[in-house]
Design an enzyme around this catalytic site. Structure first.
Site, PDB file in Angstrom:
ATOM      1  CE  LYS A  16      -2.019  -1.206   3.865  1.00  0.00           C
ATOM      2  NZ  LYS A  16      -1.262  -2.460   4.122  1.00  0.00           N
ATOM      3  NE  ARG A  91      -4.110  -1.430  10.698  1.00  0.00           N
ATOM      4  CZ  ARG A  91      -3.059  -0.932  10.051  1.00  0.00           C
ATOM      5  NH1 ARG A  91      -3.109   0.267   9.516  1.00  0.00           N
ATOM      6  NH2 ARG A  91      -1.967  -1.629   9.921  1.00  0.00           N
ATOM      7  NE  ARG A 130       7.322  -3.173   6.021  1.00  0.00           N
ATOM      8  CZ  ARG A 130       6.001  -2.989   6.111  1.00  0.00           C
ATOM      9  NH1 ARG A 130       5.378  -2.236   5.223  1.00  0.00           N
ATOM     10  NH2 ARG A 130       5.318  -3.559   7.083  1.00  0.00           N
ATOM     11  NE  ARG A 163       6.715  -0.937  10.281  1.00  0.00           N
ATOM     12  CZ  ARG A 163       5.556  -0.854   9.637  1.00  0.00           C
ATOM     13  NH1 ARG A 163       5.478  -0.258   8.467  1.00  0.00           N
ATOM     14  NH2 ARG A 163       4.468  -1.352  10.176  1.00  0.00           N
ATOM     15  NE  ARG A 174       2.113  -5.240  11.571  1.00  0.00           N
ATOM     16  CZ  ARG A 174       3.083  -4.977  10.690  1.00  0.00           C
ATOM     17  NH1 ARG A 174       4.268  -5.516  10.839  1.00  0.00           N
ATOM     18  NH2 ARG A 174       2.859  -4.165   9.695  1.00  0.00           N
TER      19      ARG A 174
HETATM   20  P1  ADP Z   1       1.235  -1.960   7.835  1.00  0.00           P
HETATM   21  O1  ADP Z   1       0.852  -1.164   6.649  1.00  0.00           O
HETATM   22  O2  ADP Z   1       2.538  -2.659   7.683  1.00  0.00           O
HETATM   23  O3  ADP Z   1       0.145  -2.827   8.361  1.00  0.00           O
HETATM   24  P2  ADP Z   1       1.047   0.471   9.401  1.00  0.00           P
HETATM   25  O4  ADP Z   1       2.265   1.250   9.205  1.00  0.00           O
HETATM   26  O5  ADP Z   1      -0.184   0.862   8.658  1.00  0.00           O
HETATM   27  O6  ADP Z   1       1.430  -1.038   9.104  1.00  0.00           O
HETATM   28  O7  ADP Z   1       0.635   0.411  10.944  1.00  0.00           O
HETATM   29  C1  ADP Z   1       1.557   0.079  11.970  1.00  0.00           C
HETATM   30  C2  ADP Z   1       0.815  -0.043  13.292  1.00  0.00           C
HETATM   31  O8  ADP Z   1       0.218   1.221  13.642  1.00  0.00           O
HETATM   32  C3  ADP Z   1      -0.342  -1.035  13.298  1.00  0.00           C
HETATM   33  O9  ADP Z   1       0.090  -2.375  13.546  1.00  0.00           O
HETATM   34  C4  ADP Z   1      -1.221  -0.477  14.446  1.00  0.00           C
HETATM   35  O10 ADP Z   1      -0.697  -0.807  15.716  1.00  0.00           O
HETATM   36  C5  ADP Z   1      -1.062   1.034  14.272  1.00  0.00           C
HETATM   37  N1  ADP Z   1      -2.117   1.601  13.402  1.00  0.00           N
HETATM   38  C6  ADP Z   1      -1.939   2.191  12.182  1.00  0.00           C
HETATM   39  N2  ADP Z   1      -3.114   2.594  11.671  1.00  0.00           N
HETATM   40  C7  ADP Z   1      -4.076   2.264  12.593  1.00  0.00           C
HETATM   41  C8  ADP Z   1      -5.499   2.392  12.632  1.00  0.00           C
HETATM   42  N3  ADP Z   1      -6.197   2.958  11.630  1.00  0.00           N
HETATM   43  N4  ADP Z   1      -6.129   1.945  13.743  1.00  0.00           N
HETATM   44  C9  ADP Z   1      -5.473   1.384  14.770  1.00  0.00           C
HETATM   45  N5  ADP Z   1      -4.137   1.202  14.778  1.00  0.00           N
HETATM   46  C10 ADP Z   1      -3.436   1.641  13.701  1.00  0.00           C
HETATM   47  P1  ADP Z   2       2.318  -1.804   3.202  1.00  0.00           P
HETATM   48  O1  ADP Z   2       2.367  -0.295   3.150  1.00  0.00           O
HETATM   49  O2  ADP Z   2       1.082  -2.372   2.578  1.00  0.00           O
HETATM   50  O3  ADP Z   2       2.565  -2.348   4.577  1.00  0.00           O
HETATM   51  P2  ADP Z   2       4.860  -1.674   1.693  1.00  0.00           P
HETATM   52  O4  ADP Z   2       4.527  -0.763   0.558  1.00  0.00           O
HETATM   53  O5  ADP Z   2       5.717  -1.159   2.787  1.00  0.00           O
HETATM   54  O6  ADP Z   2       3.506  -2.353   2.275  1.00  0.00           O
HETATM   55  O7  ADP Z   2       5.537  -2.984   1.046  1.00  0.00           O
HETATM   56  C1  ADP Z   2       5.981  -4.086   1.852  1.00  0.00           C
HETATM   57  C2  ADP Z   2       7.322  -4.633   1.304  1.00  0.00           C
HETATM   58  O8  ADP Z   2       7.117  -5.270   0.044  1.00  0.00           O
HETATM   59  C3  ADP Z   2       8.369  -3.535   1.068  1.00  0.00           C
HETATM   60  O9  ADP Z   2       9.630  -4.041   1.425  1.00  0.00           O
HETATM   61  C4  ADP Z   2       8.267  -3.256  -0.446  1.00  0.00           C
HETATM   62  O10 ADP Z   2       9.538  -2.857  -0.979  1.00  0.00           O
HETATM   63  C5  ADP Z   2       7.838  -4.611  -1.005  1.00  0.00           C
HETATM   64  N1  ADP Z   2       6.890  -4.497  -2.120  1.00  0.00           N
HETATM   65  C6  ADP Z   2       5.900  -3.587  -2.289  1.00  0.00           C
HETATM   66  N2  ADP Z   2       5.201  -3.833  -3.433  1.00  0.00           N
HETATM   67  C7  ADP Z   2       5.761  -4.947  -3.990  1.00  0.00           C
HETATM   68  C8  ADP Z   2       5.474  -5.704  -5.185  1.00  0.00           C
HETATM   69  N3  ADP Z   2       4.464  -5.357  -5.992  1.00  0.00           N
HETATM   70  N4  ADP Z   2       6.248  -6.785  -5.442  1.00  0.00           N
HETATM   71  C9  ADP Z   2       7.256  -7.138  -4.591  1.00  0.00           C
HETATM   72  N5  ADP Z   2       7.573  -6.460  -3.459  1.00  0.00           N
HETATM   73  C10 ADP Z   2       6.837  -5.366  -3.160  1.00  0.00           C
END
Ligand code: ADP
Ligand code: ADP
Length: 224
Positions: A16, A91, A130, A163, A174
């Site tokens: 995303k 979420r 990542r 992270r 998660r």
């Molecule tokens: P990812 O895209 O890898 O799932 P995020 O960066 O979006 O992770 O979120 C990291 C953490 O921040 C989540 O695991 C949660 O603890 C918190 N978080 C982020 N957005 C929300 C939300 N909309 N509601 C509740 N917790 C959130």
């Molecule tokens: P999110 O925001 O949904 O948690 P990220 O954009 O941080 O996800 O992507 C998660 C990991 O996967 C990162 O290390 C990124 O470089 C990799 N990644 C993202 N999109 C792709 C894809 N289409 N194919 C392979 N790896 C990807």
């Protein structure tokens, strides 16, 4: 031109953030990531950050009322007047309902919710590889998107780290939280006719092309 108010939904690590980065360049609307906002608050040691950290470290969700207030505040800023891309929010169904109420009160509506669909086994690979820049938060992947020099950000030379919540024991939690609390949003937006699905297993460029084509169609439909 009509507003573009987009929501990105998908499991952690679906790509995303990677897509939101590209879409932000295409459409010049702010990309609002609740995860990034929370991590910044933790880094700055704010009250909000202190409260959120315990939930984030455990891979759980920060309470709805904290997040809803934080997002409401952000969407009121002038740069979000012509639209926004929300990543990581809503979420839970309660967050989606709160967002709907806020939008309605402001005479606005959600254009679409885009689901970036990626199966669990691929998610594990993406999250475990990542790496993020300690300074800018720019994201890499050790195999799929490696930096030019090992463990160093291409953009500013800062260190790349994993992270804390990308470690395997937290990731499992998660993913469970995602299927229990967030996946029900797919039905929520389907029922409103707003859900659009993207195959997130393709390359970042292919996923991006697909989303752009989808948005072009949405805009045409909206303008009719
Ligand atoms: P990812 O895209 O890898 O799932 P995020 O960066 O979006 O992770 O979120 C990291 C953490 O921040 C989540 O695991 C949660 O603890 C918190 N978080 C982020 N957005 C929300 C939300 N909309 N509601 C509740 N917790 C959130
Ligand atoms: P999110 O925001 O949904 O948690 P990220 O954009 O941080 O996800 O992507 C998660 C990991 O996967 C990162 O290390 C990124 O470089 C990799 N990644 C993202 N999109 C792709 C894809 N289409 N194919 C392979 N790896 C990807």
């Amino acid at each position: 031109m009509s507003e573009l108010n987009l929501i990105l939904i998908g499991p952690p690590g679906a790509g995303k953030g990677t897509q939101a980065d590209r879409l932000q360049d295409d459409f010049r609307i702010p990309f609002i990531s609740t995860g990034d906002m929370l991590r910044q608050n933790v880094k700055d040691g704010t009250e909000l950050g202190k409260r959120a950290k315990q939930y984030m470290d455990a891979g759980g969700l920060v309470p709805d009322e904290v997040i809803v207030a934080m997002v409401a505040d952000r969407l009121h800023r002038p740069d979000a007047e012509d639209g926004f891309i929300l990543d990581g929010f809503p979420r839970t169904v309660a967050q989606a309902q709160a967002l709907d109420q806020q939008m309605k009160a402001a005479g606005r509506h959600i254009t679409a919710a885009l689901l970036v669909d990626v199966p669990d086994e691929e998610i594990i690979k993406r999250i475990s590889g990542r790496r993020v820049c300690v300074k800018s938060g720019h994201t890499y992947h050790v195999e799929f998107d490696p930096p030019k020099n090992d463990s160093v950000c291409d953009e500013d030379g800062s260190r790349l780290v994993q992270r804390d919540d990308d470690k395997p024991e937290v990731v499992r939690n998660r993913l469970e939280v995602y299927s229990e609390k967030t996946a029900p949003l797919i039905d929520y937006y389907d029922d409103q006719g707003l859900m659009r699905r993207v195959d997130g297993t393709r390359s970042p460029a292919e996923v991006h092309d697909h989303i752009r084509a989808m948005i072009a169609t949405l805009r045409m439909e909206d303008d009719v």
